[in-house]
Design a protein around this motif. Structure first.
Motif, PDB file in Angstrom:
ATOM      1  N   ILE A   1       0.854  -1.181   0.000  1.00  0.00           N
ATOM      2  CA  ILE A   1       0.000   0.000   0.000  1.00  0.00           C
ATOM      3  C   ILE A   1       0.895   1.237   0.000  1.00  0.00           C
ATOM      4  N   PRO A   2       0.675   2.174  -0.916  1.00  0.00           N
ATOM      5  CA  PRO A   2       1.513   3.369  -0.968  1.00  0.00           C
ATOM      6  C   PRO A   2       1.527   4.118   0.362  1.00  0.00           C
TER       7      PRO A   2
ATOM      8  N   HIS B   1       1.203   7.213   1.088  1.00  0.00           N
ATOM      9  CA  HIS B   1       0.183   8.244   1.316  1.00  0.00           C
ATOM     10  C   HIS B   1      -1.197   7.652   1.615  1.00  0.00           C
ATOM     11  N   LEU B   2      -1.341   6.313   1.453  1.00  0.00           N
ATOM     12  CA  LEU B   2      -2.605   5.664   1.796  1.00  0.00           C
ATOM     13  C   LEU B   2      -2.503   4.834   3.078  1.00  0.00           C
ATOM     14  N   GLN B   3      -1.305   4.753   3.652  1.00  0.00           N
ATOM     15  CA  GLN B   3      -1.121   3.962   4.862  1.00  0.00           C
ATOM     16  C   GLN B   3      -1.762   4.658   6.062  1.00  0.00           C
TER      17      GLN B   3
ATOM     18  N   HIS C   1      -8.639   4.156   3.536  1.00  0.00           N
ATOM     19  CA  HIS C   1      -7.333   4.243   2.886  1.00  0.00           C
ATOM     20  C   HIS C   1      -7.322   5.266   1.754  1.00  0.00           C
TER      21      HIS C   1
ATOM     22  N   PRO D   1       0.453   4.362 -10.881  1.00  0.00           N
ATOM     23  CA  PRO D   1       0.443   4.496  -9.415  1.00  0.00           C
ATOM     24  C   PRO D   1      -0.955   4.359  -8.820  1.00  0.00           C
ATOM     25  N   GLU D   2      -1.962   4.958  -9.474  1.00  0.00           N
ATOM     26  CA  GLU D   2      -3.338   4.849  -8.968  1.00  0.00           C
ATOM     27  C   GLU D   2      -3.863   3.425  -9.110  1.00  0.00           C
TER      28      GLU D   2
ATOM     29  N   ASN E   1      -2.133   0.655  -9.149  1.00  0.00           N
ATOM     30  CA  ASN E   1      -1.468  -0.175  -8.141  1.00  0.00           C
ATOM     31  C   ASN E   1      -2.016   0.096  -6.746  1.00  0.00           C
ATOM     32  N   ALA E   2      -2.353   1.343  -6.470  1.00  0.00           N
ATOM     33  CA  ALA E   2      -2.918   1.684  -5.160  1.00  0.00           C
ATOM     34  C   ALA E   2      -4.262   0.998  -4.952  1.00  0.00           C
TER      35      ALA E   2
ATOM     36  N   SER F   1      -3.608  -2.706  -4.359  1.00  0.00           N
ATOM     37  CA  SER F   1      -2.984  -3.012  -3.072  1.00  0.00           C
ATOM     38  C   SER F   1      -3.971  -2.878  -1.917  1.00  0.00           C
ATOM     39  N   VAL F   2      -4.838  -1.871  -1.975  1.00  0.00           N
ATOM     40  CA  VAL F   2      -5.852  -1.721  -0.924  1.00  0.00           C
ATOM     41  C   VAL F   2      -6.846  -2.878  -0.988  1.00  0.00           C
TER      42      VAL F   2
END
Length: 456
Positions: free
Chosen positions: A4-5, A7-9, A413, A432-433, A435-436, A439-440
């Protein structure tokens, strides 16, 4: 697993809430609106999230929290928020005036762009909403054929026109047998005559469609179909089903209306062209307005002639104080001109890559979930097999709760994921979006095995 990137952790509290300022605004709103909102489609958990501004693929709420926006005002904002070409076009137009009783060059430009791009779209009329577009498409079919009934797909959403709302919210308790779907009312007080004038079809059921359409062929003016109905599952149409619709329609003089208000974003030429549907009429909206109110009804020149007032009162009158208003016209043209073949190809690739990541996460977790959608649209189903139609996509209480918890987890998130309906990508997004999101989603599956067990 994709991490998880940063900035979303842990970007939101464990128990996500709307925020103090949103809560305060909602309390004020409850004193002036019947339920505290002006759209029934607004998510509330328990209060809505009030937005302060948009920034490309993201929104910032009044409490200062930033979210990746997979709703985009119900798929409207294909270029995301505050798209510079739209801002520039609207600023120029505002200095010249926001609306007139006269036509403007801008409406001709947008109409020309759409007619040049979409096969079978020969003439067009602008209205203000998708609902209006569907309403006038149905009225045009009635005026042209002299018939009053329509056929529509069970569970499909087509806006707030009485006939188009029939069977929109059917349930196992009232939707009737598979070979005779019931014409169920959407709101209390629907006239019985409305229900009598709608033939309900099941999506991807070619034999049923042929039988039901043929049975009342002499009464049916048009078949109203969304090529990939979002609320009915965001399911792809099967070629045999579309063939059955079109062959039966042509045999009996029934018109086909393609409602692409939402799904026009699937392809440079629209959803009908993507799937091989050859409609007589189209209903358009959402992305063609660049973020401003708009709708359009269009189709063959012969059928659209019902609107022709050159020789006096037309067969079908259509007007509207804000129809073809120059703000929506210039915004729409700026947005659509920026949606060239390359832009659609890039969105197609992003959507395909995201779906592959989501399917891989599902496989690794051995989760009873599936993915539907196409291009920049996707939907996560709490079903082990992708549904083919509305009844298969319909959620039990446990499945609906899964959707709600999934949406809450994404919100915690920093991602807005519509609960149980179509989610969408926009041109400002990139890997990047994507993948985010993946991952979430994978983190949710890892942390909620109990929910997964409940929906099996």
């Amino acid at each position: 697993m994709i991490p998880i990137p940063d900035h979303l952790q842990n970007s939101q509290p464990a128990e996500f809430s709307a925020g103090q300022r949103s809560q305060a605004l909602f309390e004020r709103a409850c004193s002036v609106f019947p339920d505290g909102t002006t759209r029934v489609t607004i998510d509330r958990d328990p209060a809505p999230r009030y937005v302060l501004r948009g920034e490309g693929a993201y929104v910032v709420d009044v409490d200062g929290r930033r979210f990746l926006d997979l709703n985009a005002n119900f798929t409207t904002l294909i270029h995301g928020h505050a798209f510079e070409p739209v801002i520039a076009a609207v600023e120029r137009q505002m200095r010249n005036g926001s609306c007139f009783a006269n036509p403007t060059e801008a409406e001709v430009e947008l109409a020309s762009l759409l007619c040049e791009r979409v096969p079978r779209l020969e003439r067009i009329r602008f209205v203000n909403t998708g609902t209006e577009a569907v309403m006038f498409a149905v009225k045009a079919a009635r005026a042209f054929t002299g018939r009053t009934c329509i056929a529509k797909i069970e569970g499909a959403y087509h806006g707030a026109y009485d006939w188009a709302e029939v069977a929109q919210a059917s349930t196992p308790e009232n939707w009737g047998p598979p070979d005779q779907p019931a014409a169920t009312p959407y709101y209390h007080g629907v006239p019985a005559s409305v229900l009598d004038e709608v033939v309900v079809l099941r999506f991807n059921d070619p034999m049923g469609a042929r039988e039901l359409l043929s049975r009342r062929a002499g009464e049916i003016a048009a078949i109203l179909i969304d090529p990939m109905p979002s609320r009915a599952g965001l399911v792809a149409p099967e070629p045999e089903f579309l063939s059955a619709l079109q062959e039966t329609a042509r045999k009996h003089g029934i018109l086909v209306i393609s409602d692409e208000v939402l799904n026009f974003r699937q392809d440079y030429c629209g959803a009908s062209a993507r799937y091989g549907l050859e409609p007589d009429l189209f209903a358009l909206g959402k992305i063609i307005g660049g973020g401003f109110p708009i709708g359009a009804v269009g189709g063959s020149g012969e059928i659209m002639a019902v609107f022709d007032a050159c020789r006096g009162r037309p067969l079908l009158s259509q007007g509207g104080t804000f129809s073809a208003n120059p703000i929506s016209m210039v915004a729409g043209y700026a947005a659509m001109a920026s949606l060239d073949q390359a832009a659609f190809a890039r969105l197609e690739t992003l959507g395909s890559n995201l779906c592959k990541l989501l399917v891989s996460a599902i496989s690794r977790a051995n989760a009873p979930l599936s993915i539907t959608g196409a291009a920049s649209l996707f939907r996560i189903h709490p079903k082990p097999t992708p549904p083919r139609e509305f009844r298969e996509a319909y959620c039990s209480s446990a499945e609906a709760n899964f959707n709600k918890q999934l949406s809450r987890f994404f919100a915690r998130h920093g991602i807005i994921l519509p609960s149980g309906a179509a989610a969408c990508l926009s041109t400002p997004m990139g890997e990047p979006e994507i993948n985010a999101i993946a991952s979430v989603f994978e983190a949710f599956l890892a942390q909620h095995s109990g929910l997964l067990e409940e929906i099996v």
